[in-house]
Motif scaffolding. Structure first.
Motif, PDB file in Angstrom:
ATOM      1  N   ASP A  62     -20.823   1.229   0.263  1.00  0.00           N
ATOM      2  CA  ASP A  62     -20.855  -0.227   0.183  1.00  0.00           C
ATOM      3  C   ASP A  62     -21.198  -0.559  -1.273  1.00  0.00           C
ATOM      4  OD1 ASP A  62     -21.634  -2.889   0.084  1.00  0.00           O
ATOM      5  OD2 ASP A  62     -22.759  -2.812   1.969  1.00  0.00           O
ATOM      6  N   VAL A  63     -20.332  -1.283  -1.959  1.00  0.00           N
ATOM      7  CA  VAL A  63     -20.543  -1.540  -3.388  1.00  0.00           C
ATOM      8  C   VAL A  63     -21.792  -2.373  -3.676  1.00  0.00           C
ATOM      9  CG1 VAL A  63     -18.153  -1.260  -4.181  1.00  0.00           C
ATOM     10  CG2 VAL A  63     -18.902  -3.480  -3.272  1.00  0.00           C
ATOM     11  N   ALA A  91     -14.179  -6.700  -2.887  1.00  0.00           N
ATOM     12  CA  ALA A  91     -14.738  -8.044  -2.726  1.00  0.00           C
ATOM     13  C   ALA A  91     -14.449  -8.523  -1.323  1.00  0.00           C
ATOM     14  CB  ALA A  91     -14.131  -9.010  -3.736  1.00  0.00           C
ATOM     15  N   ARG A  92     -15.203  -9.507  -0.929  1.00  0.00           N
ATOM     16  CA  ARG A  92     -14.951 -10.157   0.361  1.00  0.00           C
ATOM     17  C   ARG A  92     -14.367 -11.519   0.087  1.00  0.00           C
ATOM     18  NH1 ARG A  92     -19.953 -11.282   3.732  1.00  0.00           N
ATOM     19  NH2 ARG A  92     -18.724 -13.080   4.392  1.00  0.00           N
ATOM     20  N   ARG A 115     -22.955  -8.851  -7.618  1.00  0.00           N
ATOM     21  CA  ARG A 115     -24.000  -7.847  -7.856  1.00  0.00           C
ATOM     22  C   ARG A 115     -23.388  -6.446  -7.901  1.00  0.00           C
ATOM     23  NH1 ARG A 115     -29.437  -5.840  -5.230  1.00  0.00           N
ATOM     24  NH2 ARG A 115     -28.086  -4.804  -3.762  1.00  0.00           N
ATOM     25  N   SER A 116     -22.340  -6.253  -7.097  1.00  0.00           N
ATOM     26  CA  SER A 116     -21.635  -4.971  -7.046  1.00  0.00           C
ATOM     27  C   SER A 116     -21.080  -4.573  -8.412  1.00  0.00           C
ATOM     28  CB  SER A 116     -20.468  -5.081  -6.054  1.00  0.00           C
ATOM     29  OG  SER A 116     -19.575  -6.101  -6.492  1.00  0.00           O
ATOM     30  N   GLY A 161     -19.110 -15.578 -12.158  1.00  0.00           N
ATOM     31  CA  GLY A 161     -20.103 -14.626 -12.654  1.00  0.00           C
ATOM     32  C   GLY A 161     -19.445 -13.349 -13.157  1.00  0.00           C
ATOM     33  N   VAL A 162     -18.408 -12.909 -12.470  1.00  0.00           N
ATOM     34  CA  VAL A 162     -17.689 -11.699 -12.895  1.00  0.00           C
ATOM     35  C   VAL A 162     -17.083 -11.917 -14.289  1.00  0.00           C
ATOM     36  CG1 VAL A 162     -15.635 -10.273 -12.431  1.00  0.00           C
ATOM     37  CG2 VAL A 162     -17.204 -10.847 -10.566  1.00  0.00           C
TER      38      VAL A 162
END
Ligand SMILES: NC(=O)c1ccc[n+]([C@@H]2O[C@H](COP(=O)([O-])OP(=O)(O)OC[C@H]3O[C@@H](n4cnc5c(N)ncnc54)[C@H](O)[C@@H]3O)[C@@H](O)[C@H]2O)c1
Length: 248
Positions: A62-63, A91-92, A115-116, A161-162
């Motif tokens: 799980d990332v 991503a979800r 966060r991943s 954020g990414v």
């Protein structure tokens, strides 16, 4: 194909864009680690790429779980070496009105989608820096630039954020031969759309200047370009791939 020296780690690679990116990098002569929460899917793709497991391996993690990602990376380092290429793709996809998103759901989406990227990049970049070569590509989204039209505020905020994390890491790693870029697709046909209404998808496609949804192969080709040897001067950027929906 010069010896498959490079190792790529693609997260969320069991299906959709991640799988297409893993296929493209593998076809280009890179060894590929297929990481996904969906272990069976990761195994399936790794076997499709290389039934002998010599150039493609599945990793289950799980990332959003730093310990799990660390364990998967340790497994990869034991087998081959730390990745030269990292594609933060997992991503979800999440929808919902900004007024209604439950705070737990907000945290979960920010965890999986943002966060991943922090977790995997901090785990993988030091070895790239030490080696003096690396490529990191983060999957962002048009939603992270314009706010989601279909996607929820949590998804859009995570993708925004990414974009900024991409710039922060790019600046920090630039002098050591490690590039960090983001790819921002809009509507690309992947299994995430299988549950959507076909008529609605057709209506959405009609609003795209190119007149159709994108294909996973088109996105994968762009990611492969950013990961290429000759792309060393391309860093800190966000490449839009959206059929002309958003032009800077
Ligand atoms: N398809 C599009 O139109 C589109 C548009 C913009 C951005 N994107 C981005 O591109 C990327 C891929 O999208 P897609 O359409 O292929 O999605 P998808 O849902 O088809 O695939 C996502 C994959 O990530 C895996 N995954 C989800 N959560 C995970 C976790 N916590 N840990 C490990 N793996 C996990 C899933 O099991 C799945 O295999 C995502 O970052 C998405 O936000 C897609």
């Amino acid at each position: 194909m010069p010896g498959r020296d490079r190792v790529a780690l693609v997260t969320g690679a069991a299906r959709g864009l991640g799988a297409a990116i893993a296929r493209e990098l593998h076809a280009g002569g890179t060894r590929v680690a297929v990481l996904d929460l969906d272990e069976a899917g990761a195994v399936r793709l790794a076997e499709e790429l290389d039934p002998e497991s010599g150039t493609a391996v599945p990793l289950a993690a799980d990332v959003n779980d730093a310990a799990g990602v660390d364990a998967a990376l340790t497994e990869l380092e034991t087998r081959w070496h730390a990745p030269d290429i990292l594609v933060n793709n997992a991503a979800r996809t999440a929808t919902g009105s900004v007024w209604d998103i439950e705070l737990e759901e907000w945290d979960a989406v920010l965890g999986t989608n943002l966060r991943s990227v922090l977790i995997a990049t901090r785990r993988c970049a030091p070895a790239m820096r030490e080696r003096g070569w690396g490529r990191i590509v983060n999957m962002a989204s048009l939603a992270g630039q314009q706010g989601g039209l279909v996607a929820g505020a949590h998804y859009a905020a995570a993708k925004a954020g990414v974009l900024v994390l991409t710039k922060i890491f790019a600046r920090d790693l630039a002098a050591s031969g490690v590039t960090v870029n983001a790819v921002a697709p809009a509507a690309v046909r992947t299994p995430v759309m299988d549950d959507m209404d076909e008529a609605e998808l057709e209506r959405a496609a009609a609003t795209i200047p190119v007149g159709r949804l994108g294909t996973a192969g088109e996105v994968a080709a762009l990611v492969a370009h950013l990961c290429a040897e000759r792309s060393g001067y391309l860093t800190g950027t966000t490449v839009d791939i959206n059929g002309g929906v958003f032009m800077r």
